[in-house]
Design an enzyme around this catalytic site. Structure first.
Site, PDB file in Angstrom:
ATOM      1  N   THR A 163       1.347   3.606   1.855  1.00 28.24           N
ATOM      2  CA  THR A 163       2.018   4.003   3.096  1.00 28.24           C
ATOM      3  C   THR A 163       3.187   3.097   3.457  1.00 28.24           C
ATOM      4  O   THR A 163       3.906   3.377   4.415  1.00 28.24           O
ATOM      5  CB  THR A 163       1.017   3.942   4.271  1.00 28.24           C
ATOM      6  N   LYS A 164       3.375   2.025   2.706  1.00 26.80           N
ATOM      7  CA  LYS A 164       4.389   1.050   3.102  1.00 26.80           C
ATOM      8  C   LYS A 164       5.764   1.408   2.537  1.00 26.80           C
ATOM      9  O   LYS A 164       5.877   2.179   1.582  1.00 26.80           O
ATOM     10  CB  LYS A 164       3.968  -0.358   2.645  1.00 26.80           C
ATOM     11  N   LEU A 165       6.793   0.771   3.134  1.00 23.61           N
ATOM     12  CA  LEU A 165       8.172   1.082   2.763  1.00 23.61           C
ATOM     13  C   LEU A 165       8.405   0.939   1.256  1.00 23.61           C
ATOM     14  O   LEU A 165       9.064   1.739   0.617  1.00 23.61           O
ATOM     15  CB  LEU A 165       9.062   0.121   3.538  1.00 23.61           C
ATOM     16  N   HIS A 188       0.837  -1.201   0.000  1.00 21.64           N
ATOM     17  CA  HIS A 188       0.000   0.000   0.000  1.00 21.64           C
ATOM     18  C   HIS A 188       0.878   1.261   0.000  1.00 21.64           C
ATOM     19  O   HIS A 188       2.035   1.222   0.421  1.00 21.64           O
ATOM     20  CB  HIS A 188      -0.896  -0.041   1.246  1.00 21.64           C
TER      21      HIS A 188
END
Ligand SMILES: Cc1ncc(COP(=O)(O)O)c(C=O)c1O
Length: 363
Positions: free
Chosen positions: A184-186, A182
């Site tokens: 927001t992920k790294l 997603h």
């Protein structure tokens, strides 16, 4: 410093020209989905980068958890953590299983392995822990319990790309790990996720489930659905993957700076990292009380800074969809935890500003 809003996170994005360059190929080929060449390349690149044998790319992390449960043909009770995003639990319920909440360790914020065995019944089929904020679970203790009782282990590794234990990616643990890609992920593909397994037959089954249950000759052989990643999302993944090491190193350094500056404040507690190497992808702080947290949050908001109460509330308290069972540690921590801004392009003077506001508010 300008007064632009500072959010809890911002997506890590490769330069637009590099994404566009990869997209040209998609337009030329006219292939947008159905296990296209970029999805296959992205999976291959990820396997190499993470040193895992199989990465099955899917539409999102929630579907990845559902697919893991489906592929392992689980029906019954699944022991999981209440300190998570609702998706962990809704995936269990959408697969017709019953979540059984096991409280967390107050330091690591992960499921407390010492509390799992007491929850095992003759209906228990699996354990589904979360590597919370990328902090590796005690995978050895969890495996020992699962092996003793003949249970499967699925890791919700939504936060855990880049975390490792004994030199291995956290995504390599469990019967299946389900990760999220997603925004927001790294590492992100805007929306996306993946199932990771060491078992080739299981990987093939996951691929069939992802594609409506079709086998190679278009017969329906699994109870499948549509979990396919598109070529556009894979293109973004390939572009962003080039910056993965840089993003990972940047997170670690910024985590260190935050921790260094905030450690002087005796009224704050931090997640403890006991097992392996986390990816430092979030910076959670735990306050003495919810009242203090709210005060700090208000002060930060007044300065155009927007941290996030994550995870709040504890998932076992969502009584509109879940039968409440007390998990005192998770409920208590949930009320007092705040994730501070942490992302690739976050400026160090913004971190200093956040720290100054926190220290001025509660010292
Ligand atoms: C712990 C956890 N599990 C699962 C998910 C679901 O991932 P996705 O948003 O890709 O569906 C999330 C999303 O943030 C998460 O935080």
């Amino acid at each position: 410093m300008d007064n632009k809003p500072i959010y809890v996170t911002m997506p890590s994005l490769a330069p637009l020209e590099e994404f566009n360059e990869i997209l040209k190929g998609v337009w030329d080929r006219g292939i947008l989905t159905h296990n296209g060449p970029l999805v296959q390349q992205f999976e291959k690149d990820l396997c190499k980068k993470l040193d895992v044998p199989h990465f099955v790319a899917v539409t999102n992390g929630t579907i990845a958890i559902q697919m893991a449960i489906k592929a392992l043909e689980l029906k019954g009770e699944i022991i999981t953590t209440p300190f998570t995003w609702i998706a962990t639990v809704s995936a269990i319920m959408w697969e017709g299983c019953t979540p059984v909440f096991c409280d967390i360790d107050p330091g690591t914020l992960n499921i407390d392995p010492s509390k799992i065995e007491a929850l095992i019944t003759d209906k228990t089929v699996a354990i589904l822990p979360v590597h919370v904020f990328g902090n590796p679970c005690d995978v050895d203790a969890i495996k020992a319990i699962a092996d003793k009782h003949g249970l499967k282990v699925i890791y919700d590794a939504a936060h855990a790309i880049g975390s490792s234990y004994k030199g291995k990616s956290m995504l390599a643990y469990g019967d299946i790990s389900a990760t999220s890609l997603h925004a927001t992920k790294l590492l992100n593909t805007a929306e996306g996720g993946g199932c990771i397994t060491n078992d080739s037959a299981l990987a093939e089954k996951l691929k069939r489930i992802r594609f409506f249950g079709h086998n190679d000759v278009k017969d329906i052989v699994e109870d499948g659905f549509n979990g396919k990643m598109t070529e556009v999302h894979a293109a973004l993944g390939i572009a962003n993957l080039k910056y993965y090491d840089e993003v990972l190193a940047d997170r670690k350094e910024k985590y260190r700076i935050y921790k260094n500056l905030l450690s002087k404040n005796n009224s704050l507690a931090f997640q403890t990292h006991c097992v392996g190497e986390p990816n430092y992808s979030y910076f959670p702080v735990i306050f003495d009380s919810e009242k203090i947290l709210i005060k700090v949050e208000e002060k930060l908001n007044q300065n155009n800074i927007y941290p996030r109460r994550y995870f709040y509330p504890s998932v076992n308290t969502y009584t509109k969809i879940i039968d409440y069972k007390t998990c005192p540690v998770s409920e208590e921590i949930s009320r007092r935890i705040l994730c501070l801004p942490l992302y690739w392009k976050l400026k160090i003077n913004c971190i200093e500003k956040v720290v100054l506001i926190i220290n001025n508010t509660i010292f």
